[in-house]
Design an enzyme around this catalytic site. Structure first.
Site, PDB file in Angstrom:
ATOM      1  N   ASP A  67       0.817  -1.213   0.000  1.00 38.80           N
ATOM      2  CA  ASP A  67       0.000   0.000   0.000  1.00 38.80           C
ATOM      3  C   ASP A  67       0.851   1.263   0.000  1.00 38.80           C
ATOM      4  OD1 ASP A  67       0.970  -0.329   2.557  1.00 38.80           O
ATOM      5  OD2 ASP A  67      -0.964  -0.717   3.477  1.00 38.80           O
ATOM      6  N   ASN A 136      -7.053  -2.349  14.631  1.00 38.42           N
ATOM      7  CA  ASN A 136      -8.473  -2.599  14.335  1.00 38.42           C
ATOM      8  C   ASN A 136      -8.677  -3.834  13.458  1.00 38.42           C
ATOM      9  OD1 ASN A 136      -7.554  -1.780  11.845  1.00 38.42           O
ATOM     10  ND2 ASN A 136      -8.978  -0.068  11.604  1.00 38.42           N
ATOM     11  N   HIS A 138      -7.107  -4.434  10.520  1.00 43.26           N
ATOM     12  CA  HIS A 138      -6.928  -4.268   9.072  1.00 43.26           C
ATOM     13  C   HIS A 138      -5.663  -4.979   8.608  1.00 43.26           C
ATOM     14  CE1 HIS A 138      -4.511  -0.185   9.346  1.00 43.26           C
ATOM     15  NE2 HIS A 138      -3.722  -1.211   9.481  1.00 43.26           N
ATOM     16  N   GLU A 143      -9.729  -1.755   5.633  1.00 40.48           N
ATOM     17  CA  GLU A 143     -10.273  -1.402   6.943  1.00 40.48           C
ATOM     18  C   GLU A 143     -11.559  -2.186   7.228  1.00 40.48           C
ATOM     19  OE1 GLU A 143      -8.420   0.277   8.734  1.00 40.48           O
ATOM     20  OE2 GLU A 143      -7.684   2.129   7.854  1.00 40.48           O
TER      21      GLU A 143
HETATM   22  P1  PGA Z   1       2.374  -1.114  12.580  1.00 38.91           P
HETATM   23  O1  PGA Z   1       1.137  -1.082  11.600  1.00 38.91           O
HETATM   24  O2  PGA Z   1       3.305  -2.156  12.035  1.00 38.91           O
HETATM   25  O3  PGA Z   1       3.000   0.258  12.497  1.00 38.91           O
HETATM   26  O4  PGA Z   1       1.870  -1.463  13.931  1.00 38.91           O
HETATM   27  C1  PGA Z   1       0.589  -2.280  11.185  1.00 38.91           C
HETATM   28  C2  PGA Z   1      -0.593  -2.027  10.303  1.00 38.91           C
HETATM   29  O5  PGA Z   1      -1.293  -1.014  10.511  1.00 38.91           O
HETATM   30  O6  PGA Z   1      -0.861  -2.838   9.403  1.00 38.91           O
END
Ligand code: PGA
Length: 241
Positions: A67, A136, A138, A143
């Site tokens: 992404d 959350n 995702h 999301e």
């Molecule tokens: P993070 O993010 O590795 O910074 O915890 C993970 C994500 O949001 O997929």
């Protein structure tokens, strides 16, 4: 889903890197799906060490990132282009022409997204995909929602994701609200998936995944229960809380 529990984030990264290194050694022209965020950093550090000290060869590797934010310049320190160069690409011998990261500044994001999935197919599909998990639930920037996207496309970020990302930006207005992400089918089509989580902030989501199997679009990561070769690597803080 196979679960591996490690002592800390560093060890989590090493376990993940081991699986990636095995893949690269058994198929030197593998197609890697890569992720950004704090989670993969220990894994990238270990892959860089393996390249330097154990001759792990990335010269024939192709990469596709999950992404990118929409509307951020590639040279911005918060862009995922910048992150990947900084954390991985400049430390290994990957051929820069084999790197793919979604273009959050494409004139036509929808067209770009469609082409991105075609390029993945043209490359032979993703052999191994690395993922982090949002608090959350995702994956990529898919999301929680009633409906999830199948292919790569444009998404609005959830408020909780915007809040979680705010720590990297000076002012709240600068935190991106939109992104381009691989969709659920793009991710699920990867032949092998390695998903990692570390720290107590991820405990709630890890606890749900380590409990019984379930599927919910309100927790996109749960769709990985449908994948036949998925390994979840978590540290003790994420597992025990
Ligand atoms: P993070 O993010 O590795 O910074 O915890 C993970 C994500 O949001 O997929």
């Amino acid at each position: 889903m196979k679960i591996i529990i490690t002592k800390n984030a560093q060890e989590m990264g090493k376990e993940g890197a081991k699986i990636f290194a095995e893949q690269i050694r058994s198929k030197p022209d593998s197609v890697l799906g890569l992720a950004t965020g704090s989670t993969p950093i220990p894994c990238y550090q270990e892959l860089a060490r393996m390249h330097k000290e154990e001759n792990l060869d990335f010269s024939k590797i192709t990469t596709f990132n999950l992404d990118e934010y929409i509307g951020i310049s590639e040279s911005d320190a918060n862009s995922y282009h910048y992150f990947m160069n900084n954390e991985l690409f400049q430390h290994i011998n990957v051929d820069l022409k084999n790197i793919h990261i979604p273009d959050g500044n494409a004139e036509d994001i929808d067209l770009f997204a469609k082409q991105y999935d075609e390029w993945i197919q043209f490359a032979g599909g993703i052999d191994i995909q690395l993922l982090g998990i949002g608090e959350n639930g995702h994956i990529g920037f898919n999301e929680p929602a009633e409906e999830l996207m199948t292919g790569t496309g444009r998404v609005q970020l959830a408020q909780s994701t915007i809040n979680a990302n705010a720590r990297f930006f000076d002012i709240d207005e600068e935190v991106p609200k939109e992104a381009i992400t691989m969709g659920m089918k793009t991710i699920m089509d990867a032949k092998k998936i390695v998903i990692m989580a570390s720290g107590v902030k991820k405990h709630d989501v890890v606890k749900r995944l380590a409990g019984k199997e379930f599927l919910s679009t309100k927790m996109p990561v749960s769709l990985l229960f449908l994948h036949s070769d998925c390994t979840l690597i978590v540290d003790e803080a994420a597992y025990n809380g």
